[in-house]
Design a protein around this motif. Structure first.
Motif, PDB file in Angstrom:
ATOM      1  N   ASP A  12       5.078  -3.221   8.946  1.00 12.71           N
ATOM      2  CA  ASP A  12       4.256  -2.024   9.164  1.00 12.71           C
ATOM      3  C   ASP A  12       3.282  -1.815   8.006  1.00 12.71           C
ATOM      4  OD1 ASP A  12       5.525  -1.374  11.568  1.00 12.71           O
ATOM      5  OD2 ASP A  12       7.062  -0.178  10.557  1.00 12.71           O
ATOM      6  N   LEU A  13       3.793  -1.975   6.783  1.00 12.27           N
ATOM      7  CA  LEU A  13       2.957  -1.741   5.606  1.00 12.27           C
ATOM      8  C   LEU A  13       1.944  -2.868   5.417  1.00 12.27           C
ATOM      9  CD1 LEU A  13       5.596  -0.343   3.071  1.00 12.27           C
ATOM     10  CD2 LEU A  13       4.052   0.908   4.593  1.00 12.27           C
ATOM     11  N   LEU A  14       2.347  -4.086   5.770  1.00 10.60           N
ATOM     12  CA  LEU A  14       1.424  -5.212   5.700  1.00 10.60           C
ATOM     13  C   LEU A  14       0.234  -4.986   6.625  1.00 10.60           C
ATOM     14  CD1 LEU A  14       1.188  -8.133   4.444  1.00 10.60           C
ATOM     15  CD2 LEU A  14       2.085  -8.960   6.639  1.00 10.60           C
ATOM     16  N   GLN A  15       0.524  -4.527   7.836  1.00  9.58           N
ATOM     17  CA  GLN A  15      -0.537  -4.260   8.802  1.00  9.58           C
ATOM     18  C   GLN A  15      -1.386  -3.064   8.364  1.00  9.58           C
ATOM     19  OE1 GLN A  15       0.853  -3.205  12.722  1.00  9.58           O
ATOM     20  NE2 GLN A  15      -1.164  -3.380  13.663  1.00  9.58           N
ATOM     21  N   ALA A  16      -0.728  -2.040   7.856  1.00  6.76           N
ATOM     22  CA  ALA A  16      -1.430  -0.808   7.468  1.00  6.76           C
ATOM     23  C   ALA A  16      -2.454  -1.059   6.372  1.00  6.76           C
ATOM     24  CB  ALA A  16      -0.422   0.242   7.014  1.00  6.76           C
ATOM     25  N   THR A  17      -2.158  -1.985   5.478  1.00  4.11           N
ATOM     26  CA  THR A  17      -3.031  -2.248   4.324  1.00  4.11           C
ATOM     27  C   THR A  17      -3.883  -3.497   4.510  1.00  4.11           C
ATOM     28  OG1 THR A  17      -1.264  -3.513   3.245  1.00  4.11           O
ATOM     29  CG2 THR A  17      -1.402  -1.150   2.737  1.00  4.11           C
ATOM     30  N   ASP A  18      -3.906  -4.024   5.733  1.00  5.93           N
ATOM     31  CA  ASP A  18      -4.666  -5.248   6.022  1.00  5.93           C
ATOM     32  C   ASP A  18      -4.217  -6.379   5.115  1.00  5.93           C
ATOM     33  OD1 ASP A  18      -6.487  -6.874   7.307  1.00  5.93           O
ATOM     34  OD2 ASP A  18      -8.182  -6.251   6.062  1.00  5.93           O
ATOM     35  N   GLY A  19      -2.889  -6.547   5.076  1.00  4.27           N
ATOM     36  CA  GLY A  19      -2.326  -7.632   4.263  1.00  4.27           C
ATOM     37  C   GLY A  19      -2.410  -7.370   2.778  1.00  4.27           C
ATOM     38  N   PHE A  20      -2.291  -6.106   2.400  1.00  3.88           N
ATOM     39  CA  PHE A  20      -2.423  -5.701   0.995  1.00  3.88           C
ATOM     40  C   PHE A  20      -3.723  -6.267   0.419  1.00  3.88           C
ATOM     41  CE2 PHE A  20       2.187  -5.913   1.867  1.00  3.88           C
ATOM     42  CZ  PHE A  20       2.471  -4.566   1.751  1.00  3.88           C
ATOM     43  N   SER A  21      -4.772  -6.019   1.153  1.00  3.96           N
ATOM     44  CA  SER A  21      -6.099  -6.516   0.801  1.00  3.96           C
ATOM     45  C   SER A  21      -6.613  -5.862  -0.471  1.00  3.96           C
ATOM     46  CB  SER A  21      -7.065  -6.250   1.958  1.00  3.96           C
ATOM     47  OG  SER A  21      -8.404  -6.423   1.557  1.00  3.96           O
ATOM     48  N   SER A  22      -7.344  -6.643  -1.261  1.00  8.19           N
ATOM     49  CA  SER A  22      -7.951  -6.107  -2.477  1.00  8.19           C
ATOM     50  C   SER A  22      -8.959  -5.007  -2.148  1.00  8.19           C
ATOM     51  CB  SER A  22      -8.629  -7.220  -3.271  1.00  8.19           C
ATOM     52  OG  SER A  22      -9.629  -7.857  -2.490  1.00  8.19           O
ATOM     53  N   ALA A  23      -9.497  -5.051  -0.931  1.00 10.82           N
ATOM     54  CA  ALA A  23     -10.448  -4.016  -0.510  1.00 10.82           C
ATOM     55  C   ALA A  23      -9.764  -2.664  -0.378  1.00 10.82           C
ATOM     56  CB  ALA A  23     -11.098  -4.403   0.819  1.00 10.82           C
ATOM     57  N   ASN A  24      -8.447  -2.666  -0.195  1.00  8.00           N
ATOM     58  CA  ASN A  24      -7.685  -1.424  -0.058  1.00  8.00           C
ATOM     59  C   ASN A  24      -6.942  -1.049  -1.334  1.00  8.00           C
ATOM     60  OD1 ASN A  24      -8.306  -0.790   2.659  1.00  8.00           O
ATOM     61  ND2 ASN A  24      -6.871  -2.346   3.372  1.00  8.00           N
ATOM     62  N   LEU A  25      -7.153  -1.821  -2.399  1.00  6.49           N
ATOM     63  CA  LEU A  25      -6.484  -1.530  -3.665  1.00  6.49           C
ATOM     64  C   LEU A  25      -7.128  -0.305  -4.307  1.00  6.49           C
ATOM     65  CD1 LEU A  25      -4.386  -2.561  -5.777  1.00  6.49           C
ATOM     66  CD2 LEU A  25      -6.293  -3.794  -6.857  1.00  6.49           C
ATOM     67  N   ILE A  26      -6.325   0.714  -4.583  1.00 11.49           N
ATOM     68  CA  ILE A  26      -6.867   1.949  -5.156  1.00 11.49           C
ATOM     69  C   ILE A  26      -6.311   2.256  -6.541  1.00 11.49           C
ATOM     70  CG2 ILE A  26      -7.445   3.032  -2.956  1.00 11.49           C
ATOM     71  CD1 ILE A  26      -4.839   4.525  -3.031  1.00 11.49           C
ATOM     72  N   GLY A  27      -5.398   1.432  -7.028  1.00  7.44           N
ATOM     73  CA  GLY A  27      -4.869   1.667  -8.368  1.00  7.44           C
ATOM     74  C   GLY A  27      -3.848   0.629  -8.762  1.00  7.44           C
ATOM     75  N   VAL A  28      -3.755   0.389 -10.077  1.00 10.39           N
ATOM     76  CA  VAL A  28      -2.769  -0.548 -10.612  1.00 10.39           C
ATOM     77  C   VAL A  28      -2.058   0.149 -11.758  1.00 10.39           C
ATOM     78  CG1 VAL A  28      -2.378  -2.774 -11.717  1.00 10.39           C
ATOM     79  CG2 VAL A  28      -4.170  -2.542  -9.985  1.00 10.39           C
ATOM     80  N   GLY A  29      -0.732   0.168 -11.713  1.00 12.51           N
ATOM     81  CA  GLY A  29       0.053   0.830 -12.740  1.00 12.51           C
ATOM     82  C   GLY A  29       0.954  -0.141 -13.474  1.00 12.51           C
TER      83      GLY A  29
END
Length: 328
Positions: A12-29
């Protein structure tokens, strides 16, 4: 998992984020990355915090953050929707926290827009900064004040209405536990890794995390909101700091250290008003009060710092004074 939490899988999360695409990356901690996603089955926009399990302490951080937020309801805290503990398609462990999405991003990005953004389109006026400061104080002074927050602009998130929500409790809780089991040098190194510039000095000397640590972080955050300067600015060296910078200007030279964008925004109002001198004086009084609170909160000794509930009351009083000016 109780029935009240969303049930989501790795798929579900893989699909929601388009494969955890860098285009959907909003932060790195410190312990993972955060992605924007759309859970189509729930028609919900979410922020997915994926843990980097190769990072030591990541799982402990997730558990601490989940435990801190799952039983808490407050309008100024980031709302946690669920947790996902699963296996990815490569057979490796996968763990993530799923939060309500904050469309206006972090306070950090508003105070310091990227070079490719137009700063004038991402500026916060004084009323907005006051509201955000009050929201953060409210979250920190509520009934769960024994929960240590990791207060810094990157962890203050803004919703559609620019209401601030504090997030990321895992690191601060983990720091508290680490202080009891690590040597002084190890604890200091770990703390710097988390939120350099916002960690109170006593933590660097092996002190246990406390509510007065939150007060210190709040003071630095407030001073940054008013001056527009990061506590890690190159100008702060040789035992200088944002705290000393603000304290040395208080109260006579306060207007000289204020974020220029705050002054520019009200320049036309001052010029057009018949009582522009009165307006300037009122605004100066508000800014002096804010710097006073920030300096008090970021005092080196915990015993010299204000209480969070006192801070919240002071901030409300400053906002009331400012709104009487009638500029915004």
């Amino acid at each position: 998992m109780e029935n009240q939490w969303l049930q989501v899988s790795y798929a579900d999360l893989l699909q929601a984020t388009d494969g955890f695409s860098s285009a959907n990356l909003i932060g790195v901690g410190s312990f993972g990355s955060v992605y924007k996603g759309i859970l189509e089955c729930f028609e919900t926009v979410v922020a997915v915090k994926v843990l980097n399990l190769l990072q030591q302490g990541a799982f402990k951080s997730l558990a601490a953050e989940w435990e801190a937020l799952r039983n808490i309801r407050h309008r100024n805290l980031v709302k946690i929707l669920t947790v996902c503990s699963s296996i990815n398609f490569n057979g490796n462990d996968f763990k993530a926290l799923v939060f309500e999405y904050m469309p206006n991003g972090s306070l950090e990005k508003w105070l310091h827009p990227n070079v490719d953004e137009q700063p004038q389109l991402r500026n916060l006026n004084l009323t907005q900064r006051l509201n955000i400061a009050i929201d953060v104080a409210s979250a920190s002074s509520s009934s769960f004040e024994n929960t240590n927050h990791d207060l810094k602009p990157g962890n203050v998130l803004l919703d559609d209405d620019m209401v601030a929500h504090v997030g990321d409790f895992g690191l601060a809780r983990f720091l508290s536990e680490a202080a009891e089991s690590c040597s002084q040098n190890q604890t200091s190194t770990f703390g710097i890794k988390g939120s350099i510039g916002y960690i109170p000095p006593e933590y660097g000397m092996g002190g246990k995390a406390s509510k007065y640590g939150d007060v210190y972080s709040y003071g630095i955050l407030l001073l940054k909101m008013i001056t527009g300067k990061r506590p890690t600015n190159d100008m702060f060296k040789d035992n200088q700091s944002l705290h000393h910078f603000a304290k040395s200007a208080f109260p006579e030279q306060v207007m000289e250290i204020i974020d220029p964008r705050l002054l520019q925004e009200n320049a036309e109002a001052f010029l057009d008003s018949e009582n522009h001198n009165n307006l300037k004086n009122k605004m100066r009084d508000c800014l002096v009060a804010l710097v006073r609170v920030g300096v008090s909160c970021s005092a080196e000794s915990p015993g010299e710092r204000m209480e969070m509930r006192e801070i919240a009351m002071e901030m409300h009083a400053v906002r009331d004074l400012y709104l009487e000016v009638g500029i915004q």
